[in-house]
Every structure is written in structure tokens, then in C-alpha cells.
Design a protein around this motif. Structure first.
Motif, PDB file in Angstrom:
ATOM      1  N   GLY A 233      -3.288  52.602   6.921  1.00  0.00           N
ATOM      2  CA  GLY A 233      -2.555  51.350   7.038  1.00  0.00           C
ATOM      3  C   GLY A 233      -1.091  51.563   7.332  1.00  0.00           C
ATOM      4  N   ARG A 234      -0.822  52.401   8.340  1.00  0.00           N
ATOM      5  CA  ARG A 234       0.569  52.701   8.693  1.00  0.00           C
ATOM      6  C   ARG A 234       0.761  52.461  10.186  1.00  0.00           C
ATOM      7  NH1 ARG A 234       2.221  58.290   6.524  1.00  0.00           N
ATOM      8  NH2 ARG A 234       1.987  57.085   4.597  1.00  0.00           N
ATOM      9  N   PRO A 235       1.854  51.793  10.584  1.00  0.00           N
ATOM     10  CA  PRO A 235       2.087  51.573  12.008  1.00  0.00           C
ATOM     11  C   PRO A 235       2.079  52.892  12.791  1.00  0.00           C
ATOM     12  CG  PRO A 235       3.597  50.237  10.718  1.00  0.00           C
ATOM     13  CD  PRO A 235       2.887  51.151   9.741  1.00  0.00           C
ATOM     14  N   GLY A 236       1.478  52.860  13.949  1.00  0.00           N
ATOM     15  CA  GLY A 236       1.392  54.032  14.814  1.00  0.00           C
ATOM     16  C   GLY A 236       0.040  54.713  14.780  1.00  0.00           C
ATOM     17  N   LEU A 237      -0.741  54.451  13.749  1.00  0.00           N
ATOM     18  CA  LEU A 237      -2.012  55.169  13.627  1.00  0.00           C
ATOM     19  C   LEU A 237      -3.102  54.603  14.531  1.00  0.00           C
ATOM     20  CD1 LEU A 237      -2.260  56.175   9.878  1.00  0.00           C
ATOM     21  CD2 LEU A 237      -1.721  57.592  11.854  1.00  0.00           C
ATOM     22  N   ILE A 238      -3.027  53.328  14.894  1.00  0.00           N
ATOM     23  CA  ILE A 238      -3.990  52.811  15.868  1.00  0.00           C
ATOM     24  C   ILE A 238      -3.774  53.498  17.211  1.00  0.00           C
ATOM     25  CG2 ILE A 238      -4.785  50.785  17.146  1.00  0.00           C
ATOM     26  CD1 ILE A 238      -4.066  49.075  14.737  1.00  0.00           C
ATOM     27  N   ALA A 239      -2.506  53.608  17.627  1.00  0.00           N
ATOM     28  CA  ALA A 239      -2.207  54.289  18.885  1.00  0.00           C
ATOM     29  C   ALA A 239      -2.664  55.743  18.842  1.00  0.00           C
ATOM     30  CB  ALA A 239      -0.705  54.210  19.172  1.00  0.00           C
ATOM     31  N   GLN A 240      -2.470  56.403  17.707  1.00  0.00           N
ATOM     32  CA  GLN A 240      -2.924  57.787  17.570  1.00  0.00           C
ATOM     33  C   GLN A 240      -4.445  57.859  17.653  1.00  0.00           C
ATOM     34  OE1 GLN A 240      -1.301  60.272  14.294  1.00  0.00           O
ATOM     35  NE2 GLN A 240      -3.441  60.784  13.820  1.00  0.00           N
ATOM     36  N   ALA A 241      -5.115  56.921  17.004  1.00  0.00           N
ATOM     37  CA  ALA A 241      -6.578  56.918  17.014  1.00  0.00           C
ATOM     38  C   ALA A 241      -7.137  56.725  18.412  1.00  0.00           C
ATOM     39  CB  ALA A 241      -7.100  55.830  16.080  1.00  0.00           C
ATOM     40  N   VAL A 242      -6.440  55.951  19.241  1.00  0.00           N
ATOM     41  CA  VAL A 242      -6.890  55.764  20.629  1.00  0.00           C
ATOM     42  C   VAL A 242      -6.942  57.103  21.353  1.00  0.00           C
ATOM     43  CG1 VAL A 242      -6.316  54.718  22.851  1.00  0.00           C
ATOM     44  CG2 VAL A 242      -6.102  53.376  20.761  1.00  0.00           C
ATOM     45  N   GLU A 243      -5.998  57.976  21.063  1.00  0.00           N
ATOM     46  CA  GLU A 243      -5.993  59.307  21.684  1.00  0.00           C
ATOM     47  C   GLU A 243      -7.074  60.216  21.100  1.00  0.00           C
ATOM     48  OE1 GLU A 243      -2.140  61.189  22.584  1.00  0.00           O
ATOM     49  OE2 GLU A 243      -1.262  59.560  21.406  1.00  0.00           O
ATOM     50  N   ASP A 261       2.470  46.169  14.227  1.00  0.00           N
ATOM     51  CA  ASP A 261       2.144  47.451  14.847  1.00  0.00           C
ATOM     52  C   ASP A 261       2.006  47.241  16.347  1.00  0.00           C
ATOM     53  OD1 ASP A 261       1.536  50.097  15.159  1.00  0.00           O
ATOM     54  OD2 ASP A 261      -0.401  50.024  14.147  1.00  0.00           O
ATOM     55  N   THR A 262       2.218  48.278  17.104  1.00  0.00           N
ATOM     56  CA  THR A 262       2.061  48.199  18.556  1.00  0.00           C
ATOM     57  C   THR A 262       1.220  49.372  19.032  1.00  0.00           C
ATOM     58  OG1 THR A 262       4.081  49.483  18.952  1.00  0.00           O
ATOM     59  CG2 THR A 262       4.303  47.091  18.869  1.00  0.00           C
ATOM     60  N   PHE A 263       0.484  49.131  20.098  1.00  0.00           N
ATOM     61  CA  PHE A 263      -0.250  50.201  20.759  1.00  0.00           C
ATOM     62  C   PHE A 263      -0.413  49.816  22.216  1.00  0.00           C
ATOM     63  CE2 PHE A 263      -3.286  47.331  18.738  1.00  0.00           C
ATOM     64  CZ  PHE A 263      -4.133  46.985  19.783  1.00  0.00           C
ATOM     65  N   ASN A 264      -0.705  50.806  23.031  1.00  0.00           N
ATOM     66  CA  ASN A 264      -0.857  50.595  24.465  1.00  0.00           C
ATOM     67  C   ASN A 264      -2.261  50.070  24.731  1.00  0.00           C
ATOM     68  OD1 ASN A 264      -1.236  50.839  27.242  1.00  0.00           O
ATOM     69  ND2 ASN A 264       0.105  52.624  27.400  1.00  0.00           N
ATOM     70  N   SER A 265      -2.372  48.784  24.997  1.00  0.00           N
ATOM     71  CA  SER A 265      -3.700  48.212  25.213  1.00  0.00           C
ATOM     72  C   SER A 265      -4.364  48.769  26.467  1.00  0.00           C
ATOM     73  CB  SER A 265      -3.610  46.682  25.296  1.00  0.00           C
ATOM     74  OG  SER A 265      -2.790  46.286  26.370  1.00  0.00           O
ATOM     75  N   PHE A 266      -3.554  49.211  27.442  1.00  0.00           N
ATOM     76  CA  PHE A 266      -4.145  49.795  28.654  1.00  0.00           C
ATOM     77  C   PHE A 266      -4.864  51.094  28.318  1.00  0.00           C
ATOM     78  CE2 PHE A 266      -3.993  52.601  32.374  1.00  0.00           C
ATOM     79  CZ  PHE A 266      -4.665  51.809  33.299  1.00  0.00           C
ATOM     80  N   ALA A 267      -4.253  51.891  27.438  1.00  0.00           N
ATOM     81  CA  ALA A 267      -4.901  53.142  27.044  1.00  0.00           C
ATOM     82  C   ALA A 267      -6.233  52.864  26.358  1.00  0.00           C
ATOM     83  CB  ALA A 267      -3.983  53.941  26.117  1.00  0.00           C
ATOM     84  N   MET A 268      -6.276  51.806  25.550  1.00  0.00           N
ATOM     85  CA  MET A 268      -7.523  51.436  24.885  1.00  0.00           C
ATOM     86  C   MET A 268      -8.528  50.864  25.881  1.00  0.00           C
ATOM     87  SD  MET A 268      -7.980  48.891  21.605  1.00  0.00           S
ATOM     88  CE  MET A 268      -7.041  49.981  20.541  1.00  0.00           C
ATOM     89  N   LEU A 269      -8.039  49.993  26.739  1.00  0.00           N
ATOM     90  CA  LEU A 269      -8.910  49.349  27.722  1.00  0.00           C
ATOM     91  C   LEU A 269      -9.506  50.363  28.692  1.00  0.00           C
ATOM     92  CD1 LEU A 269      -8.175  46.063  29.599  1.00  0.00           C
ATOM     93  CD2 LEU A 269      -8.723  48.089  30.924  1.00  0.00           C
TER      94      LEU A 269
END
Length: 334
Positions: A233-243, A261-269
Motif C-alpha cells: 500500500g505504498r505509492p509507486g508499487l503499482i508501477a513497479q508491479a507492471v514491470e 498514486d500514479t502509473f503509466n497506463s500505456f505500459a499497463m495497456l
């Protein structure tokens, strides 16, 4: 009775003498035997988003003995040993009848476990069989939270699983992932403290690599994960998980985070990643966690690192907010 009472945000809990609870017609009083200190309790005392008020008694992971019955209560008796499902609900609506009590219109989170006695409702009391201890009854809730998340993830036998965060929920996810047939189960944290406990709960690997978390998890798993469980539950971990997840893999969020929190939706998409959130559990999952303990599963009991008296709660509670405390699940014995 004595209880550890919330004083205000960023302030330590205080041991106070408050009135003994009395049950209304449809309520029961439970003498608390064991109560777990949950990570969300720590957050509640630091973040206004949880709405804690001065005088609140926290503690939602508890078990104990029924010592008081309202006049309309049936199906329970004085002396019954129970684990308390901490999801307050009416017990009668369609959601409650399905066992999906978190969606009851009267839903709220049950507290009170940081005191000698707590009031609850009979539909929240799950009787403990003779071979399940009161300490076991206090760890059913985190086991059920983890089971709910694992079930929502769509896990399949042989899957490669990565778990971010080796706290009690992450460790419980490892336990269930193994029981669901996962091939590799790797926990990743920023400190190595919980590695022995993780291995005892079924992990096949443990990664500490803050400089290169993605490279570290790839090496431990032999590739990208089929499922990444975010249990911090820490900002940045969703973006890390995408990688860290494979194309068309799943990220399952269990960690509580009230910050944006922010993450690159294009990287996920571009990888067609499935992002799933998990909150609470069903009644059947709570009972399944109890069944695992009753059937002799030893591993979940490894979650408990210490049992403390009520007067030690303020000091230990504050210590648990610091990194590197080395504890896992601390139980209170009021």
C-alpha cells in the motif's frame, strides 16, 4: 474495564479505565482473550482518512469467550469460545445471506479488541472447535483477507507468484498460493527480517534488492510473474508491479493506500495487464481459514511473533510503526 484508547492522530494510545460494555437486545459481550495488532490499525492512528475519533478502542482481529447475552440472542451461550468476524452487518439482508457481509447496507468495521471486553453481534461470532486455540481465533481474519485476494487473482496450478511486502498479509498470501498449487512463490521486501518465516509459510524465494527490484524478482522467478500481489500500500508499487508481471498477467491489490498514486497506463495497456482490487472477505472464506487451522495446518501459526499484555500495547504499537522492527503478527492478551 481497561483498554488501549485512541487519543488523536500521531499520538500514542493510552491505557484507560472505561465502562464495561453492556449488550443491547441483539448483542453479545465477548471477553477478549487474544487480539492481533493489524497494519491497518497503525495507519488509522496516522491518517485522518480512516475517521478515528478520540476515545475509540481499535482492534478487529480478536477471539474470546461469550460472557454476556442480550435478551433476543439465540444460538450462543455463556462460555462459548468464538472468533469475531469484524465486519458488522445486519445478518438478514440478501448480501448477508450470501455471506458477502461487506456489502451489507449496515456494514462497518468492528473494533474493541484492544480492551478486556467487546460488544458484537451473534451473527459475527464463529464458534471455535476444541482443537483451535483462542490465539488461532485471532489470526483467522488476516488469513481470510489473504484468501479472498488469492481467490480473486484467478491463480492456477503452476503459476509464478510474486508478493510485494512480507508483512502478515503478504506472508498469508504465500501460504494460500502454495495451497492453490502455485509453482514459484517469491516474496519481495526491503529488509530480510521475515525470510525464515516466509520460507516456513511456503515461499520458494525471498528477494531484497531495493536498487533493482525488477531485476531481483525476475532472477528469483526465472522470468516475469503470472500474478503480482501488492501487499504494502505504498505509492509507486503499482508501477513497479507492471514491470514485474508478464503480458496478460494480473496485479492484485491488497495493500491499503490512502495517498494518490500514479502509473503509466500505456505500459499497463500495452501488456494487457489485469488490475484487480481486493477488500475484506466472505463468511465462507473466514470459515475456510478456520478450517485450515482446525485441520492441523501449522504454517499460519508462524505469523505470530509475540504475545503481549495490555499495558504494553502503547509502547509496542508505536515501535511497530518503525521500519526494521522485526515483528510480524503481535497478539494482545488483555
Amino acid at each position: 474495564m481497561k483498554a488501549a484508547v485512541f487519543q488523536g492522530l500521531h499520538e500514542p494510545l493510552a491505557i484507560e479505565t472505561i465502562p464495561d460494555p453492556t449488550p443491547d437486545a441483539g448483542e453479545v459481550v465477548v471477553k477478549v482473550a487474544r487480539c492481533g495488532i493489524c497494519g491497518s490499525d497503525l495507519h488509522m492512528t496516522e491518517d485522518a482518512a480512516y475517521g478515528c475519533q478520540h476515545g475509540d478502542v481499535l482492534g478487529h482481529e480478536f477471539a474470546g469467550e461469550v460472557v454476556g447475552l442480550g435478551r433476543e440472542v439465540t444460538g450462543l451461550g455463556i462460555g462459548d469460545l468464538v472468533s469475531v468476524v469484524p465486519l458488522r452487518s445486519c445478518g438478514q439482508c440478501e448480501a448477508c445471506r450470501r455471506g458477502e457481509v461487506a456489502w451489507c447496507r449496515e456494514f462497518s468495521l468492528q473494533g474493541g479488541g484492544y480492551g478486556e471486553y467487546a460488544v458484537t453481534r451473534p451473527n459475527q461470532c464463529v464458534p471455535l472447535p476444541a482443537d483451535v486455540s483462542l490465539a488461532d481465533g485471532a489470526i483467522i481474519e488476516p488469513l481470510a483477507v489473504a484468501l479472498h485476494g488469492v481467490g480473486l487473482s484467478g491463480i492456477k496450478p503452476g503459476d509464478r507468484v510474486l508478493i510485494l511486502g512480507a508483512g502478515p498479509i503478504g506472508l498469508a498470501v504465500a501460504f494460500w498460493a502454495r495451497r492453490f498449487g502455485a509453482g514459484a512463490v517469491v516474496l519481495q521486501d526491503v529488509v530480510p527480517d521475515q525470510e525464515p518465516r516466509a520460507m516456513g509459510l511456503g515461499a520458494s524465494g525471498f528477494v531484497v534488492n531495493p536498487e533493482d527490484p525488477v531485476g531481483g524478482s525476475d532472477a528469483a522467478l526465472g522470468g516475469k510473474a503470472d500474478i503480482v500481489f501488492e501487499c504494502v500500500g505504498r505509492p509507486g508499487l503499482i508501477a513497479q508491479a507492471v514491470e514485474q508481471v508478464r503480458a496478460r498477467g494480473t496485479i492484485l491489490l491488497l495493500g491499503l493506500c490512502t495517498q494518490p498514486d500514479t502509473f503509466n497506463s500505456f505500459a499497463m495497456l500495452s501488456k494487457e495487464v489485469r488490475l484487480v482490487t481486493s477488500a475484506f472477505f466472505t463468511r465462507s472464506e473466514y470459515e475456510a481459514a478456520l478450517d485450515a487451522l482446525a485441520s492441523g495446518a501449522i504454517a499460519p501459526r508462524l505469523l505470530v511473533s509475540e504475545t503481549i499484555a495490555l499495558d504494553k500495547v502503547p509502547t509496542v504499537f508505536e515501535a511497530l510503526k518503525s521500519a526494521g522492527h522485526g515483528q510480524c503478527k503481535v497478539l494482545i492478551a488483555p
